[in-house]
Design an enzyme around this catalytic site. Structure first.
Site, PDB file in Angstrom:
ATOM      1  N   GLU A 168       4.191  -8.718  17.475  1.00 28.27           N
ATOM      2  CA  GLU A 168       4.706  -8.115  18.460  1.00 28.27           C
ATOM      3  C   GLU A 168       4.604  -8.713  19.698  1.00 28.27           C
ATOM      4  OE1 GLU A 168       6.183  -3.865  18.779  1.00 28.27           O
ATOM      5  OE2 GLU A 168       4.635  -3.951  20.212  1.00 28.27           O
ATOM      6  N   GLY A 196       0.775  -0.867  -0.263  1.00 30.12           N
ATOM      7  CA  GLY A 196       0.191   0.022   0.417  1.00 30.12           C
ATOM      8  C   GLY A 196       0.708   0.864  -0.037  1.00 30.12           C
ATOM      9  N   ASP A 199      11.303  -3.012  10.238  1.00 29.82           N
ATOM     10  CA  ASP A 199       9.907  -2.171   9.492  1.00 29.82           C
ATOM     11  C   ASP A 199      10.612  -1.738   8.392  1.00 29.82           C
ATOM     12  OD1 ASP A 199       8.027  -3.823  11.667  1.00 29.82           O
ATOM     13  OD2 ASP A 199       7.316  -1.442  11.647  1.00 29.82           O
ATOM     14  N   ASP A 248       9.012   1.658   7.437  1.00 33.79           N
ATOM     15  CA  ASP A 248       8.736   2.873   7.742  1.00 33.79           C
ATOM     16  C   ASP A 248      10.613   3.843   9.113  1.00 33.79           C
ATOM     17  OD1 ASP A 248       7.436   1.324   9.637  1.00 33.79           O
ATOM     18  OD2 ASP A 248       6.193   2.886  10.538  1.00 33.79           O
ATOM     19  N   HIS A 285      12.401  -2.367  23.197  1.00 26.23           N
ATOM     20  CA  HIS A 285      11.406  -1.133  22.425  1.00 26.23           C
ATOM     21  C   HIS A 285      10.931   0.147  23.198  1.00 26.23           C
ATOM     22  CE1 HIS A 285       7.409   0.729  21.108  1.00 26.23           C
ATOM     23  NE2 HIS A 285       7.783  -0.765  20.327  1.00 26.23           N
ATOM     24  N   PRO A 286      11.658   1.240  22.215  1.00 29.47           N
ATOM     25  CA  PRO A 286      12.161   2.629  22.733  1.00 29.47           C
ATOM     26  C   PRO A 286      10.844   3.411  23.873  1.00 29.47           C
ATOM     27  CG  PRO A 286      11.360   2.036  20.404  1.00 29.47           C
ATOM     28  CD  PRO A 286      11.504   1.365  20.510  1.00 29.47           C
TER      29      PRO A 286
HETATM   30  C1  LIG Z   1       8.728   0.516  17.004  1.00 28.01           C
HETATM   31  C2  LIG Z   1       7.581  -1.089  16.966  1.00 28.01           C
HETATM   32  O1  LIG Z   1       7.842  -1.764  17.090  1.00 28.01           O
HETATM   33  N1  LIG Z   1       6.509  -0.673  15.765  1.00 28.01           N
HETATM   34  C3  LIG Z   1       5.706  -2.305  15.978  1.00 28.01           C
HETATM   35  C4  LIG Z   1       4.110  -1.766  15.911  1.00 28.01           C
HETATM   36  O2  LIG Z   1       3.792  -1.011  15.080  1.00 28.01           O
HETATM   37  P1  LIG Z   1       3.619   0.333  13.614  1.00 28.01           P
HETATM   38  O3  LIG Z   1       2.728   1.452  13.945  1.00 28.01           O
HETATM   39  O4  LIG Z   1       5.890   0.596  13.248  1.00 28.01           O
HETATM   40  O5  LIG Z   1       3.890  -0.831  12.471  1.00 28.01           O
HETATM   41  P2  LIG Z   1       3.680  -0.229  11.242  1.00 28.01           P
HETATM   42  O6  LIG Z   1       2.490   0.528  10.384  1.00 28.01           O
HETATM   43  O7  LIG Z   1       4.481   0.053  10.804  1.00 28.01           O
HETATM   44  O8  LIG Z   1       3.544  -1.641  10.795  1.00 28.01           O
HETATM   45  C5  LIG Z   1       4.296  -2.178  10.732  1.00 28.01           C
HETATM   46  C6  LIG Z   1       4.974  -2.668   9.158  1.00 28.01           C
HETATM   47  O9  LIG Z   1       4.059  -3.234   8.644  1.00 28.01           O
HETATM   48  C7  LIG Z   1       4.618  -2.909   7.060  1.00 28.01           C
HETATM   49  N2  LIG Z   1       3.289  -2.715   6.029  1.00 28.01           N
HETATM   50  C8  LIG Z   1       2.107  -1.968   7.481  1.00 28.01           C
HETATM   51  C9  LIG Z   1       0.749  -1.094   6.697  1.00 28.01           C
HETATM   52  C10 LIG Z   1       0.688  -1.020   5.300  1.00 28.01           C
HETATM   53  O10 LIG Z   1       0.023  -0.972   4.954  1.00 28.01           O
HETATM   54  N3  LIG Z   1       1.749  -1.602   4.833  1.00 28.01           N
HETATM   55  C11 LIG Z   1       2.817  -2.305   5.501  1.00 28.01           C
HETATM   56  O11 LIG Z   1       3.945  -2.832   4.559  1.00 28.01           O
HETATM   57  C12 LIG Z   1       5.726  -2.357   6.727  1.00 28.01           C
HETATM   58  O12 LIG Z   1       6.240  -3.079   6.681  1.00 28.01           O
HETATM   59  C13 LIG Z   1       5.982  -1.459   8.442  1.00 28.01           C
HETATM   60  O13 LIG Z   1       6.565  -1.747   8.647  1.00 28.01           O
HETATM   61  O14 LIG Z   1       3.578  -2.445  16.153  1.00 28.01           O
HETATM   62  C14 LIG Z   1       3.069  -3.551  14.811  1.00 28.01           C
HETATM   63  C15 LIG Z   1       2.172  -4.684  14.748  1.00 28.01           C
HETATM   64  O15 LIG Z   1       0.776  -4.362  16.012  1.00 28.01           O
HETATM   65  C16 LIG Z   1       4.597  -3.759  14.316  1.00 28.01           C
HETATM   66  O16 LIG Z   1       5.173  -5.232  15.542  1.00 28.01           O
HETATM   67  C17 LIG Z   1       5.334  -2.469  14.520  1.00 28.01           C
HETATM   68  O17 LIG Z   1       6.437  -3.314  13.767  1.00 28.01           O
HETATM   69 MN   LIG Z   2       6.539   1.223  12.101  1.00 34.19          MN
END
Ligand SMILES: CC(=O)N[C@H]1[C@@H](OP(=O)(O)OP(=O)(O)OC[C@H]2O[C@@H](n3ccc(=O)[nH]c3=O)[C@H](O)[C@@H]2O)O[C@H](CO)[C@H](O)[C@@H]1O
Ligand SMILES: [Mn+2]
Length: 290
Positions: A239, A60, A147, A149, A169-170
């Protein structure tokens, strides 16, 4: 000859930091700036001719993060080592051209789109399990699963290598265990009772040997499937399951939150260097669902 006895020998006395813990209760090192000699570590690991597989997912709107991730990784991530990136995406045509250093390569794998960010995030475990099983055996020595992002701002190198590696985790490195956001419902396979738990680990970065990470991803995938069959989704998806796995299978090495920080502009007394950090994002705009 004699005079050399009186010259200070570099590295003989190495003072560990006292403001942070440098080892876990099960004696696993916790990697912090100031507690290791990067030149020495590189010289040890360079002899081994290693390949580091590195996986990221961009589905996406998360394809927008790929360029900065790869460009910054080329600057800071295992510089001088053989790195093979594996990028899973539903839009292979959108993957930007990024100039790779010597011994560094990128493989793009097409995956179907999914409608929920939770499903995208969770489905990574199964994809990683299959990748290790079908493609990485004999192709890589270690793997890190990250990840997308995110962005590198400082060294992430051979000091992070180990059999099973978790990142603290930070948001919770300084918090009491009672505040950890483990899954608290006994109905979920990710359940951790309040009186248990060591650290709260980030889902955004983990790694280790192929064998250990294969066992981790397989186990988490199985536990996620059992939860799905019971119509329960753990509070922080994979996670939560990763945290349960690390409770039962202690990491052999822990990385400090220098290796997965909140945001490049956020400060904390213990963080002397930000190596790898989240990139700020507008959740409502970038995710496919709330
Ligand atoms: C800092 C940290 O530990 N972050 C964690 C946290 O939130 P995050 O807010 O970091 O999750 P996130 O939105 O970054 O999603 C995790 C990963 O899924 C992939 N992605 C997600 C949505 C999308 O539309 N497209 C896509 O490619 C992408 O690689 C992203 O980096 O919780 C998630 C699970 O609930 C994951 O465990 C993340 O690793
Ligand atoms: Mn992320």
């Amino acid at each position: 000859m004699m005079s050399s006895f009186h010259e200070p020998i570099k590295c003989l006395f190495f003072f560990l930091r006292t403001d942070v813990a440098s080892v876990s209760p099960w004696s696993a090192p916790i990697i912090w700036e100031g507690n290791f000699d990067s030149t020495l570590i590189d010289s040890i690991y360079k002899q081994q001719n290693l390949t580091i597989a590195t996986t990221v997912f961009a589905l996406g709107k998360y394809t927008r993060f790929v360029k900065d991730f790869l460009e910054s990784a080329e600057q800071h991530y295992f510089v001088g080592f053989r790195v093979h990136y594996y990028l899973f995406t539903d839009q292979p045509e959108s993957v930007p051209e990024v100039k790779m250093g010597e011994n560094r390569s990128l493989t793009v794998q097409n995956v179907p789109s999914l409608n929920r960010w939770q499903d995208i995030s969770m489905s990574r475990m199964e994809k990683l399990e299959n990748l290790i099983e079908n493609e990485l055996v004999n192709e890589a020595d270690y793997i890190f699963c990250l990840d997308i992002d995110t962005k590198f701002y400082g060294r992430w190198g051979a000091e992070t290598l180990g059999r099973l590696v978790g990142v603290i985790h930070p948001w919770f490195f300084d918090a009491p265990r009672s505040q950890f956001t483990y899954e608290r419902r006994p109905e979920s396979k990710a359940y951790i009772p309040v009186e248990e738990g060591d650290y709260y680990y980030a889902g955004a970065a983990f790694g280790g040997s192929l064998e250990d990470v294969h066992h981790l991803t397989k186990t988490c995938r199985e536990q996620l499937n059992i939860d799905a069959a019971n119509s329960i989704e753990a509070v922080w998806q994979e996670e939560s399951h990763l945290n349960k796995y690390f409770l039962l299978n202690k990491p052999s090495k822990l990385l400090s939150p220098e290796y997965m920080w909140r945001d490049i502009n956020e400060k904390a007394a213990q963080i002397k260097i930000v190596r790898f950090t989240n990139v700020p994002k507008n959740y409502a705009e970038v995710r496919p669902n709330p």
